[in-house]
Design a protein around this motif. Structure first.
Motif, PDB file in Angstrom:
ATOM      1  N   ASP A  47       0.842  -1.201   0.000  1.00  0.00           N
ATOM      2  CA  ASP A  47       0.000   0.000   0.000  1.00  0.00           C
ATOM      3  C   ASP A  47       0.878   1.253   0.000  1.00  0.00           C
ATOM      4  O   ASP A  47       0.584   2.233  -0.680  1.00  0.00           O
ATOM      5  CB  ASP A  47      -0.926  -0.006   1.220  1.00  0.00           C
ATOM      6  N   THR A  54      -6.393   4.900  -4.032  1.00  0.00           N
ATOM      7  CA  THR A  54      -7.022   4.063  -5.051  1.00  0.00           C
ATOM      8  C   THR A  54      -6.573   4.573  -6.411  1.00  0.00           C
ATOM      9  O   THR A  54      -6.833   5.722  -6.757  1.00  0.00           O
ATOM     10  CB  THR A  54      -8.555   4.140  -4.924  1.00  0.00           C
ATOM     11  N   ALA A  58      -7.455   0.607 -10.322  1.00  0.00           N
ATOM     12  CA  ALA A  58      -8.171  -0.090  -9.237  1.00  0.00           C
ATOM     13  C   ALA A  58      -9.616   0.395  -9.174  1.00  0.00           C
ATOM     14  O   ALA A  58     -10.538  -0.374  -8.881  1.00  0.00           O
ATOM     15  CB  ALA A  58      -7.475   0.142  -7.898  1.00  0.00           C
ATOM     16  N   ASP A 200      -5.943  -2.920  -4.275  1.00  0.00           N
ATOM     17  CA  ASP A 200      -6.261  -1.770  -3.428  1.00  0.00           C
ATOM     18  C   ASP A 200      -6.441  -2.281  -2.003  1.00  0.00           C
ATOM     19  O   ASP A 200      -6.638  -3.483  -1.782  1.00  0.00           O
ATOM     20  CB  ASP A 200      -7.571  -1.130  -3.926  1.00  0.00           C
ATOM     21  N   ARG A 204     -10.376   0.846   1.427  1.00  0.00           N
ATOM     22  CA  ARG A 204     -10.851   1.764   0.381  1.00  0.00           C
ATOM     23  C   ARG A 204     -11.707   1.036  -0.649  1.00  0.00           C
ATOM     24  O   ARG A 204     -12.679   1.588  -1.175  1.00  0.00           O
ATOM     25  CB  ARG A 204      -9.658   2.416  -0.341  1.00  0.00           C
ATOM     26  N   ALA A 205     -11.320  -0.209  -0.967  1.00  0.00           N
ATOM     27  CA  ALA A 205     -11.964  -0.915  -2.084  1.00  0.00           C
ATOM     28  C   ALA A 205     -13.423  -1.268  -1.800  1.00  0.00           C
ATOM     29  O   ALA A 205     -14.283  -1.106  -2.684  1.00  0.00           O
ATOM     30  CB  ALA A 205     -11.170  -2.173  -2.434  1.00  0.00           C
TER      31      ALA A 205
END
Ligand code: ATP
Length: 249
Positions: A47, A54, A58, A200, A204-205
């Protein structure tokens, strides 16, 4: 100040510290395994190299994932100890947005941890949690690793498996399911076998897939099918790797 952690939201490492806090709390609560701590550390390194954001590719993958989930007849979101610790409310929101089932599915399956995770999801608003029946088997895996619910992952047409182990991701792909994987390491086997790899952070994803699903809600099937057909998994993996190696994309 965040009430959950006492970390000021203005802290430059807020997201990262919040993630660590949630994983640690997950281990203390009996939700996350100690192996999960190692997995988290591995993910953090990737990360960091992705810029902790992102990427455009992604985001495109998250949109394709949302389209797949909306098109699915029997979508299932697979939940392990890290996912339950990091994004319990967010997976419930996604399940509601795409009308998917939630199934607890552990690499190291113990009844106590299965129960603790199901309870944790209920505390975050889940009304039904699968996985406890364990009356189905993914072919090609030794018993404990392949145990799923017959009316859950076994019968699903589209599965979201965030942070899945490579062997199990491969076995699910061989069952002919559409597989969506969230993993920060594009070279890991799970994103490599996925129909839709989302490189990701799950933090966040998952909300991003939900946001795309809400935007796409009501879109005709043909348009959703076009989004799915236009998505290129190899290109997504290549772009993620380029981002990590060079900082571009
Ligand atoms: P494989 O067997 O698929 O090659 P692996 O042995 O690298 O995988 P594990 O250590 O079992 O994988 O699982 C950890 C994986 O989860 C790593 O690829 C890591 O990048 C990823 N990961 C960890 N934390 C997160 C997170 N918060 N969001 C997304 N991915 C994560």
């Amino acid at each position: 100040m965040d009430r959950e952690t006492d970390i000021p939201e203005s802290h430059p490492r807020y997201e990262s510290l919040l993630t660590r806090h949630r994983i640690e709390a997950g281990v203390e609560k009996g939700i996350t395994s100690k192996q999960g701590l190692i997995a988290q550390g591995r993910g953090e390194a990737f990360d960091y190299l992705l810029g902790e954001e992102t990427t455009e590719s992604a985001d495109g993958a998250a949109r394709a994932a949302a389209a797949h989930l909306l098109l699915a007849e029997r979508p299932v979101l697979s939940i392990n100890g890290n996912v339950a610790a990091l994004v319990p409310g967010e997976v419930v929101d996604l399940a509601n947005a795409v009308d998917a089932a939630l199934e607890v599915n552990l690499f190291n399956r113990t009844e106590a941890r299965m129960e603790a995770i199901a309870e944790h999801l209920r505390e975050h608003g889940a009304t039904a949690v699968k996985g406890l029946a364990g009356d189905g088997e993914i072919p090609g895996l030794e018993h404990a690793r392949g145990t799923v619910d017959a009316d859950g992952i076994y019968a699903a047409d589209v599965v979201l498996v965030p942070l899945e182990d490579g062997d199990r991701a491969q076995a699910l792909a061989e069952m002919g399911k559409v597989e969506i994987v969230i993993d920060l390491n594009p070279a890991s086997r799970s994103p490599q076998v996925a129909d839709v790899p989302i490189v990701d952070n799950v933090m966040r994803a998952v909300p991003n897939i939900t946001a795309h699903a809400q935007t796409l809600e009501g879109t005709e099937r043909e348009s959703l099918e076009r989004i799915v057909a236009e998505f290129d998994a190899d290109e997504a993996l290549e772009r993620a790797e380029t981002r990590i190696r060079t900082g571009r994309f």
